[in-house]
Write a protein that holds these residues in place. Structure first.
Motif, PDB file in Angstrom:
ATOM      1  N   ARG A  98       0.826  -1.036  -0.074  1.00  0.00           N
ATOM      2  CA  ARG A  98      -0.017  -0.046   0.002  1.00  0.00           C
ATOM      3  C   ARG A  98       1.043   1.300  -0.071  1.00  0.00           C
ATOM      4  O   ARG A  98       0.675   2.290  -0.801  1.00  0.00           O
ATOM      5  CB  ARG A  98      -0.830  -0.032   1.252  1.00  0.00           C
ATOM      6  N   ARG A 139      -3.096  -0.717  -4.697  1.00  0.00           N
ATOM      7  CA  ARG A 139      -4.321  -0.687  -4.249  1.00  0.00           C
ATOM      8  C   ARG A 139      -4.806  -1.975  -3.791  1.00  0.00           C
ATOM      9  O   ARG A 139      -4.900  -3.140  -4.283  1.00  0.00           O
ATOM     10  CB  ARG A 139      -5.375  -0.284  -5.355  1.00  0.00           C
ATOM     11  N   THR A 191      -5.137  -7.844  -4.106  1.00  0.00           N
ATOM     12  CA  THR A 191      -4.903  -6.739  -4.862  1.00  0.00           C
ATOM     13  C   THR A 191      -6.061  -6.337  -5.518  1.00  0.00           C
ATOM     14  O   THR A 191      -6.884  -7.436  -5.748  1.00  0.00           O
ATOM     15  CB  THR A 191      -3.675  -6.640  -6.010  1.00  0.00           C
TER      16      THR A 191
END
Length: 595
Positions: A506, A511, A557
């Motif tokens: 992160r 993301r 992810t």
């Protein structure tokens, strides 16, 4: 032994079914009556077509509701039988299947049944035909193989024998050991089918859920061993009623069917194909993409470093610990973007693995390669994923890594040490085929199938693994999304500290898949955590599960094209977080393109 397949097991016209059976390597076929009735070809033309294809017509079926009926009904049955026997002569079939009666007027009288079957056999003998009497699991009065055999034995006619069907025997829980009491020459035919273990009406079970040997839960091999002990020397024939197979292409289904018989013969000692060469690890996962930038960004954030470039192809090698990912921009990516196209499997004997695959009808794929490229063999899994047999860093064998030229790079992050598992989404009609393929061709062990809820319905999943878990592949198939999206594939990366790995990802701009707060409220009610632990999981989107062997922490992810990555921390845990899959699938549904 000779192999055969009932035309009812395949989709398409009779001509298409015969062609598929021949190309798959079958020696003969059972002609299902409805297939003949629907064919524009005459019986003589069908016979000629079979001969041209190298197929024998081993059985004509079925003839129903013959025995133990009122006299007038039986007289009509004999007239019907005479017509069928004449047709079989034109077709070139010498054995007819007679199913135990389900007629509402049939009576529970074994002596009458034997008398009627004897008369039928006498008529059949005039045409050079044998009658194989089979006990349907739902027969009105005769529903077990031993009961059918007693009637055949009582009739005592040389043209009357029995047909044994593994589904009818095993679905009722009958003990197949008694088969050894039947003389082999009186077993006129053997039909084989497997099935998942379901608690349901046996007729519906039979009509919709049969599968090929090795794909279900029956001990088909054990039954075949009992049959062989009698001296039976007829064909091993498949009779499978399955809604999925009947909608799939006949060619691949026939190949899968014949593979199941090859594996069955190996299991019972009738054949000795090359022994399985079980993979010992994952050498690499290869992604094909039309644009390397998005997937490269994800790999970089995960801590991978771009370490090498293929000498002659647009393929980059990314490494993190023992995990290797190839990014190929020269392949044929689908219109929905990045996809998992190939897996490199570490093999103790790559050439032996290739021989095994070819013996089980998975031919080595033709490949274009430069003269200096390593001669790697690959086969196609049922979903189209290419599986390469590799030997990394073994001087005595070709090394795929030698095809790459190192590039300058900074050292990657620490913490991820290998690929934990790979998840492959199967086309809906290839799920059972994929299980058999990975078990038989690769020698992997198939775990129990599980059903997982996703936003579109139930998704089936089944993992296949090698003994030490260094190769784990999760196979799944789900309902087709109504908006045209495709279930994603993913690569799971093993780490000793998922919290640290998630934070690094992160902080590097990656993301993580957001997980709803409701999940963590429920998690806190189910388990006790150390102070602040649950809050950390909530912050990072980490999911949690435990089993009898240990704990599992994992996060995801967001998806790039059709691929996402998973960070997993196993502490003795043996599963794949199936308990959390519905939450993950729903979260991905929210983030799908266009929402």
């Amino acid at each position: 032994m000779r192999t055969s397949i009932a035309t009812v097991s395949l989709s398409g016209s009779l001509t298409e079914k015969l062609t598929a059976a021949s190309r798959a390597g079958f020696d003969g076929v059972e002609i299902f009556e409805n297939d003949l009735l629907a064919s524009p070809l005459t019986p003589e033309e069908i016979r000629g077509r079979c001969a041209d294809l190298g197929l024998t017509v081993d059985l004509y079926q079925p003839m129903r509701d013959i025995e133990a009926v009122p006299a007038g009904e039986f007289a009509r049955n004999l007239r019907r039988a005479r017509h069928k026997f004449e047709l079989m002569g034109r077709l070139g079939a010498d054995t007819v299947l007679v199913c135990s009666s389900v007629h509402p007027l049939a009576v529970d009288d074994d002596a009458l049944a034997a008398e009627h079957l004897s008369q039928l056999a006498e008529l059949a003998q005039d045409f050079g035909i044998r009658v194989a009497y089979e006990a349907l699991a739902w027969g009105r009065h005769v529903s077990t193989y031993d009961h059918a055999w007693r009637i055949v034995e009582t009739a005592g006619h040389p043209a009357l024998g029995t047909c044994l069907d593994s589904f009818h025997i095993l679905s009722r829980g009958s003990d197949p050991k008694g088969i050894e009491d039947i003389p082999g020459e009186k077993i006129f035919f053997l039909q084989l089918a497997d099935a998942p273990l379901l608690a349901m009406d046996v007729l519906q079970w039979s009509r919709h859920y049969r599968c090929f040997p090795g794909q279900g839960g029956f001990d088909v091999a054990g039954l075949v061993r009992h049959v062989l002990h009698t001296g039976y020397d007829g064909p091993l024939s498949l009779e499978v009623f399955n809604d999925v197979f009947r909608q799939a292409e006949a060619g691949p289904t026939a190949v899968d069917a014949h593979r199941s018989l090859l594996v069955l013969q190996e299991t019972v000692g009738l054949a000795t194909p090359p022994v399985p060469v079980v993979p010992t690890g994952v050498a690499f996962a290869e992604l094909v993409t039309p644009d390397a930038a998005p997937v490269s960004a994800v790999l970089g954030a995960l801590g991978f470093a771009r370490t090498a470039r293929h000498r002659s192809k647009p393929v980059d090698l990314w490494e993190l610990g023992g995990a290797r990912v190839l990014v190929n921009t020269g392949g044929s990516a689908r219109r929905d973007g990045t996809g998992l196209a190939a897996i490199g499997l570490e093999s103790p004997d790559p050439a032996g693995a290739a021989r095994r695959a070819e013996a089980l009808l998975a031919p080595v794929l033709p490949r274009r390669r430069a003269p200096q490229d390593a001669p790697l063999d690959a086969v196609a899994a049922p979903d189209g994923t290419e599986l390469f047999f590799c030997a990394t860093d073994r001087p005595e064998l070709p090394n795929w890594r030698a095809d790459f030229t190192d590039v300058e790079h900074e050292a990657g992050a620490q913490g991820v040490h290998r690929i934990d598992h790979l998840a492959l989404t199967q086309p809906w009609h290839h799920f059972d085929e994929a299980t058999l393929f990975h078990r038989s061709v690769l020698g992997l062990h198939a775990q129990e199938s599980v059903d997982v809820a996703d936003p579109y319905g139930l998704m089936r999943s089944r993992a296949v693994t090698n003994p030490d878990g260094s190769v784990r592949i999760a196979l799944s198939v789900g309902p087709a999304p109504t908006d045209g999206t495709v279930h994603a594939q993913h690569i799971a990366l093993a780490t000793d500290d998922v919290v640290a790995a998630a934070r690094r990802y992160r902080e590097a701009g990656g993301r993580l898949l957001p997980i709803p707060a409701n999940y963590y409220d429920d998690l806190g009610a189910r388990y006790e955590f150390a102070d602040g632990e649950l809050e950390t999981y909530r912050e990072l989107g980490i999911l949690y599960d435990r089993d009898a062997c240990g704990e599992f922490r994992h996060c995801y992810t967001v998806t790039v094209g059709r691929v996402f990555f998973e960070l997993v921390q196993r502490d003795g845990y043996r599963g794949y977080g199936a308990q959390n899959a519905p939450v993950r699938l729903a979260a991905q549904h929210v983030l799908r393109p266009g929402r």
